[in-house]
Design a protein around this motif. Sequence first.
Motif, short mmCIF file in Angstrom:
data_model
loop_
_atom_site.label_atom_id
_atom_site.label_comp_id
_atom_site.label_asym_id
_atom_site.label_seq_id
_atom_site.Cartn_x
_atom_site.Cartn_y
_atom_site.Cartn_z
N VAL A 195 21.66 -26.02 10.01
CA VAL A 195 22.91 -26.03 10.77
C VAL A 195 23.27 -27.48 11.07
O VAL A 195 22.70 -28.12 11.94
CB VAL A 195 22.77 -25.24 12.09
CG1 VAL A 195 24.10 -25.23 12.84
CG2 VAL A 195 22.30 -23.82 11.82
N ARG A 199 25.13 -30.80 12.37
CA ARG A 199 25.90 -31.25 13.54
C ARG A 199 26.91 -32.33 13.15
O ARG A 199 27.57 -32.90 14.00
CB ARG A 199 24.97 -31.85 14.59
CG ARG A 199 24.41 -30.87 15.60
CD ARG A 199 23.35 -29.96 15.06
NE ARG A 199 22.60 -29.33 16.14
CZ ARG A 199 21.84 -28.26 16.01
NH1 ARG A 199 21.75 -27.68 14.82
NH2 ARG A 199 21.19 -27.75 17.02
N ASN A 247 30.25 -27.15 18.50
CA ASN A 247 30.59 -25.95 17.75
C ASN A 247 29.75 -24.77 18.22
O ASN A 247 28.68 -24.93 18.79
CB ASN A 247 30.36 -26.19 16.25
CG ASN A 247 31.24 -27.30 15.71
OD1 ASN A 247 32.46 -27.22 15.77
ND2 ASN A 247 30.62 -28.35 15.20
N HIS A 290 27.60 -21.42 17.16
CA HIS A 290 26.83 -20.97 16.01
C HIS A 290 26.15 -19.65 16.33
O HIS A 290 25.54 -19.49 17.41
CB HIS A 290 25.78 -22.02 15.63
CG HIS A 290 24.93 -21.62 14.46
ND1 HIS A 290 25.42 -21.54 13.18
CD2 HIS A 290 23.63 -21.27 14.38
CE1 HIS A 290 24.46 -21.17 12.37
NE2 HIS A 290 23.36 -20.98 13.07
N GLU A 347 26.24 -16.00 20.11
CA GLU A 347 26.46 -17.39 19.75
C GLU A 347 25.89 -18.31 20.82
O GLU A 347 25.76 -17.95 21.97
CB GLU A 347 27.95 -17.68 19.59
CG GLU A 347 28.62 -16.94 18.45
CD GLU A 347 30.08 -17.33 18.31
OE1 GLU A 347 30.56 -17.39 17.18
OE2 GLU A 347 30.73 -17.57 19.35
#
Length: 567
Positions: free
Chosen positions: A437, A439, A503, A505, A527
């Motif tokens: 993931v 950043r 964000n 996720h 999330e």
Amino acid sequence: MTAAGDGIANASAGGRSDVPARPGATGRNGGRGGVANYNPPVSGADTDQPNPEGQDGAAPTLDEPTEMRLEGDALSLEEMLAMPVFAGCSNALLKKNVGAVVRRRYAPGEIICREGEFGSTAFYILEGEADVYIATPVAHLQGRVATRGLFGSIRTFLQSLVKSPAAETTGTMGRMIPIDGPFDLSLDEPEATLGQNDLFGEMTCMSFYPRSATVRARGDVVVLEMLRNILDILKRGSKDFKKQIDDSYRERALASHLRSMPLFAGLTDEFVADLRGRVELVSYAPGKVICAQGDEADRLYLIRIGFVKVTQSSPGGEVILHYLHRGDYFGEMGLLGGGHRTASCVALDHVELVEIDRADFELMMEQYPAVRTGMQAKADAHRVQNARRMEQLSSVSVDEFLEQGLMQAQNLLLIDLDKCTRCDECVRACAASHESVTRLIRDGLRYENYLVPTTCRSCHDPLCMIGCPVGSIRRRETLEIIIEDWCIGCSLCAKNCPYGNINMHVIEEGGKGKADAEDTKKAKPQEKAITCDLCADLPEPSCVYACPHEAAHRVNPMEFFFVEQKK
């Protein structure tokens, strides 16, 4: 918790004292019903206070007939007057606010309110008990790192040499999760019980923040659900109600509140018990000055509810040092040295504080030398950092630099476009370091020959930290913004970030938490917010380390553009 003090070293440029607009009270308000004909006021002043300068709109005053109505079993004036909780309240004010409080009944297992949802009401339990808990798994998004390839192997070796931040952040927070209720929840077991005469949802009601926890009826439960006007009337008109709420905080939350701060963890039960009866519990309306720079320092403050803005005057205007929230303290710098406030502290929204006067503070310093030593060390470091920040701010006047918000950054990722080959190794390294993931998005503003990618800047004025209902986003002493494992996924921090650097996720199932059967049936994705942590567990950020052309750099923009490039 962050030990913020009068002068924490997180300065920002003058002119950015704006606060993002508070989300309105839309959607449901509790388990049933909602608000009819209700446009929630901007989080301006308390209902009998003038609206703070710079904010549009105002809450209705208590002596005006309210147009706010809750759907459901509305209490009549006679019913309100017959309830002990309303004893001492003005009959005239209650009459003008009929319809702003309703009685709701919940069957065993029914959800009263759910974490992460926006609302505009508070709840007061008349009968029964309810479970309050964090349903979102308390789980860490940054799990195992990639170990394939040369980069992965080198990173694994480097990581083994450095202390992991996860253990540190947990210890620093005292293993307690602040919620909008009469107590905090344990990180190890984020669940507790609310009972008769407990109030919860006060912060949501007063300032329209997301719900901080899920509340579910344990058996048959009867509650009063109320809008802000009614809560104001109760807190100001009913001495019994205020005393009951304050006494509950003193008995159930003050000790854990103090001990959740590392500096106060060593206080004995005897000292806390003695302090419990002597502290003052006070409240401030939005925009009200709690203490002003230059004033005599006469007490230490602990934040019980709400958010406080800390500022310092400079030749160029007001400099924002920090935003503080429940669990933080301030005012110690003036008490420890000089006797005067080194910064101004203003209530951003409805704020409730615990005040410890100078005599009790000095007694604590005398009896617990370790507390004094820790506070003094932090205060000295903050003074040095603030002086340095002020010097930097007074030397810059470049329009484009200011327009692009680069003045806000303390740790900025820059990519030299003259060297960059667009190979995306920096993005891949970031993803490999954070369980696939990333950043980092290799796109953003341009300044001179540099790209400013979309990734955390460690802002002087971190608007992302305002309003988190569980206090899961904070800044470490080493500047990086940390989102703790107990993030409930409300997305308020992502909405507040002016640069789009946070964000949401979807996380995998697992971790601590109490999932609702209703959510399980719906297979609702959960999330959490993610942002760059500056690879705090490594000697160098992965994106910088992986760049084969030395095009990526993490810099302090003030020093990089206005000091180093002048050499």
